[in-house]
Structure formats: structure tokens, C-alpha cells
Scaffold this motif. Structure first.
Motif, PDB file in Angstrom:
ATOM      1  N   MET A  14      53.109  63.678  28.561  1.00 27.16           N
ATOM      2  CA  MET A  14      52.418  62.623  29.322  1.00 27.16           C
ATOM      3  C   MET A  14      52.289  62.976  30.806  1.00 27.16           C
ATOM      4  O   MET A  14      51.325  62.600  31.465  1.00 27.16           O
ATOM      5  N   GLY A  15      53.267  63.710  31.337  1.00 27.72           N
ATOM      6  CA  GLY A  15      53.254  63.996  32.772  1.00 27.72           C
ATOM      7  C   GLY A  15      52.747  65.383  33.118  1.00 27.72           C
ATOM      8  O   GLY A  15      52.795  65.795  34.272  1.00 27.72           O
ATOM      9  N   ARG A  16      52.228  66.092  32.098  1.00 29.25           N
ATOM     10  CA  ARG A  16      51.940  67.512  32.286  1.00 29.25           C
ATOM     11  C   ARG A  16      50.945  67.810  33.403  1.00 29.25           C
ATOM     12  O   ARG A  16      50.984  68.867  34.020  1.00 29.25           O
ATOM     13  N   ALA A  17      50.001  66.873  33.666  1.00 24.85           N
ATOM     14  CA  ALA A  17      48.986  67.135  34.685  1.00 24.85           C
ATOM     15  C   ALA A  17      49.461  66.743  36.078  1.00 24.85           C
ATOM     16  O   ALA A  17      48.774  66.964  37.078  1.00 24.85           O
ATOM     17  N   GLY A  18      50.642  66.138  36.158  1.00 23.61           N
ATOM     18  CA  GLY A  18      51.139  65.681  37.459  1.00 23.61           C
ATOM     19  C   GLY A  18      50.447  64.412  37.909  1.00 23.61           C
ATOM     20  O   GLY A  18      49.878  63.681  37.084  1.00 23.61           O
ATOM     21  N   CYS A  19      50.474  64.136  39.233  1.00 18.52           N
ATOM     22  CA  CYS A  19      49.960  62.868  39.765  1.00 18.52           C
ATOM     23  C   CYS A  19      50.609  61.727  38.986  1.00 18.52           C
ATOM     24  O   CYS A  19      49.926  60.840  38.467  1.00 18.52           O
ATOM     25  N   VAL A  20      51.925  61.792  38.902  1.00 19.77           N
ATOM     26  CA  VAL A  20      52.637  60.825  38.085  1.00 19.77           C
ATOM     27  C   VAL A  20      53.940  60.400  38.767  1.00 19.77           C
ATOM     28  O   VAL A  20      54.584  61.204  39.447  1.00 19.77           O
ATOM     29  N   VAL A  21      54.262  59.120  38.604  1.00 21.41           N
ATOM     30  CA  VAL A  21      55.568  58.620  39.027  1.00 21.41           C
ATOM     31  C   VAL A  21      56.285  58.250  37.734  1.00 21.41           C
ATOM     32  O   VAL A  21      55.831  57.383  36.988  1.00 21.41           O
ATOM     33  N   MET A  22      57.374  58.974  37.439  1.00 23.22           N
ATOM     34  CA  MET A  22      58.085  58.726  36.183  1.00 23.22           C
ATOM     35  C   MET A  22      59.497  58.278  36.521  1.00 23.22           C
ATOM     36  O   MET A  22      60.170  58.893  37.335  1.00 23.22           O
ATOM     37  N   GLU A  23      59.916  57.183  35.890  1.00 23.68           N
ATOM     38  CA  GLU A  23      61.272  56.702  36.205  1.00 23.68           C
ATOM     39  C   GLU A  23      62.136  56.592  34.963  1.00 23.68           C
ATOM     40  O   GLU A  23      61.624  56.350  33.863  1.00 23.68           O
TER      41      GLU A  23
END
Ligand code: C5P
Length: 228
Positions: A120-129
């Protein structure tokens, strides 16, 4: 190959304000917001519903591997689906939270969910908590935050949240005990315990407003972006 976007990993104990802050940071940057706790809660919800014993590692691990867990909608309207069913409102209860803490100790569950989170976060531009984003899911995240607060402040926040949601509310003292039990379990489990990643920046939000924490994280993100 195109460079992927920034990854902002926010880890910390229950009630530290991770979801609230992560959501606002994502909105301000136009990033994706991924609440990984919701995925562990979804697995716990399904195990409870199907009567699978939470400590049956084999059965719960299989259940996690076979279920389709989706986080859909925008930053402000995130929905959690399992096998196509919207369970957003059903997984926020303290009961499901406690059950999530139990199933999250199962390595097969963690492997299944971590693989999906990486996808889900592979492309970046992500805030994961979550609890292990900076240590396990994205050890190469450019921004790592460890968000903490005193047990009293965290119990008060969870108490206020449950009250606002119209849930049956435990006393503040009971809430603090629940939080401390969950902290203990999350920090002492064998697989991926909650710890501060070495390069993570520690923020104690006990006496900070949401906006103050958000501004601090945006500042850190901006500095990292400039250095790329
Ligand atoms: O963040 P939230 O309270 O919704 O998480 C529920 C439980 O899921 C946590 O207590 C923890 O045991 C587990 N969890 C985890 N790893 C994550 C996110 C949540 O083990 N990345």
C-alpha cells in the motif's frame, strides 16, 4: 526508476494521538493516510465473529492470510472493509482493540499484514501509523516519529473519544489500567514489539495540541525533503 515519494512513519502507544495527527499531516501534504491498527482490528473482529479462538495462532494466521482487508475513501472518510463488508463502526470498541492486541502477537498475522502495508505504501507520499512502521514495515522511511504521551493523558483522550462515540465508557481509572495492559502486551511481545526506531524523533504530546504536533512533524518532513 522514478524516485518514490516521502514516507512518514508514526509509531507509538495507544492513545498518543497517532491517528488524529497522521490524518491531519496527510491532509496538509495531500498524502495517503494508512492506519495499520485498523487492519489488526479487522482480523480480530473477524476471528471474534467466526468464533475462532484468538490464541489459535494457526487458525487466526490463516484467517488473516485469506481475508481481503481494504482501507478505502479519502483522508477524512476512511472506511475499513473486510471481504467487502464495511466494519468501520464495529472495530472501534475497546473490546476489539484488546482482541487486536492479542492477534497482533501472532507472527503469521503480522507477516500477512506487513506485506500488504508495504504494498500500500510502495509509491510513497504516505503517512502510515502503527507500532512497527519505522522498525519493520518501512525501515527506510525518511521520516520516523515516535509519538508518546503520559498514561494519564492517553487514558483521558481515549475516555473522551469513547464518550463522544457514544460507547459504554469505563471509568478513567479502568481506562488507564486497560491502556497500561495493552502497552505492556505491545511492548513485550516477541515479534515486532513496540519500540522507538533508532533514528525516530521522540515527541511527547502530553501537553501539546494537535496543531502543535502536526506543525512539528511537517517541519521535520520539510527538512528531510530539502535534503533529498
Ligand atoms: O492503533 P490501534 O489501537 O487501533 O491498534 C490496535 C492494536 O493493534 C494495538 O494494540 C497493537 O497490538 C496492534 N497493532 C500492531 N502493529 C501495528 C498497529 C497495531 O501490532 N502496526
Amino acid at each position: 526508476m522514478a524516485e518514490r515519494g516521502l514516507i512518514i512513519a508514526i509509531d507509538g502507544p495507544a492513545g498518543a494521538g497517532k491517528s488524529t495527527v497522521a490524518r491531519v499531516v496527510a491532509r496538509r501534504l495531500g498524502y495517503l493516510f494508512i492506519n495499520t491498527g485498523a487492519m489488526y482490528r479487522a482480523v480480530a473482529w473477524k476471528a471474534l465473529r467466526e468464533g475462532v479462538p484468538l490464541d489459535d495462532a494457526g487458525a487466526v494466521g490463516r484467517l488473516a492470510g485469506e481475508s481481503l482487508i481494504e482501507l478505502t475513501g479519502g483522508v477524512d472518510s476512511t472506511r475499513v472493509l473486510i471481504d467487502g463488508r464495511d466494519i468501520t463502526g464495529e472495530i472501534v470498541t475497546p473490546h476489539v482493540g484488546q482482541a487486536a492486541s492479542v492477534v497482533s502477537t501472532i507472527s503469521a498475522v503480522r507477516r500477512a499484514l506487513v506485506a500488504r502495508q508495504q504494498w500500500m505504501g510502495r509509491a510513497g507520499c504516505v503517512v502510515m501509523e502503527g507500532r512497527d512502521i519505522g522498525t519493520q514495515v518501512f525501515p527506510d522511511a525518511e521520516v520516523k516519529i515516535y509519538l508518546d504521551a503520559s498514561p494519564e493523558a492517553r487514558a483521558q483522550r481515549r475516555y473522551d473519544e469513547d464518550l463522544a462515540r457514544g460507547l459504554a465508557v469505563a471509568s478513567l481509572e479502568e481506562m488507564k489500567e486497560q491502556i497500561e495492559r495493552r502497552d505492556h502486551s505491545d511492548k513485550t511481545r516477541a515479534d515486532s514489539p513496540l519500540t522507538q526506531a533508532e533514528e525516530a524523533i521522540y515527541i511527547d504530546s502530553s501537553a501539546m495540541t494537535v496543531d502543535e504536533v502536526v506543525d512539528r512533524i511537517l517541519e521535520i518532513a520539510e527538512r528531510r525533503e530539502d535534503r533529498r
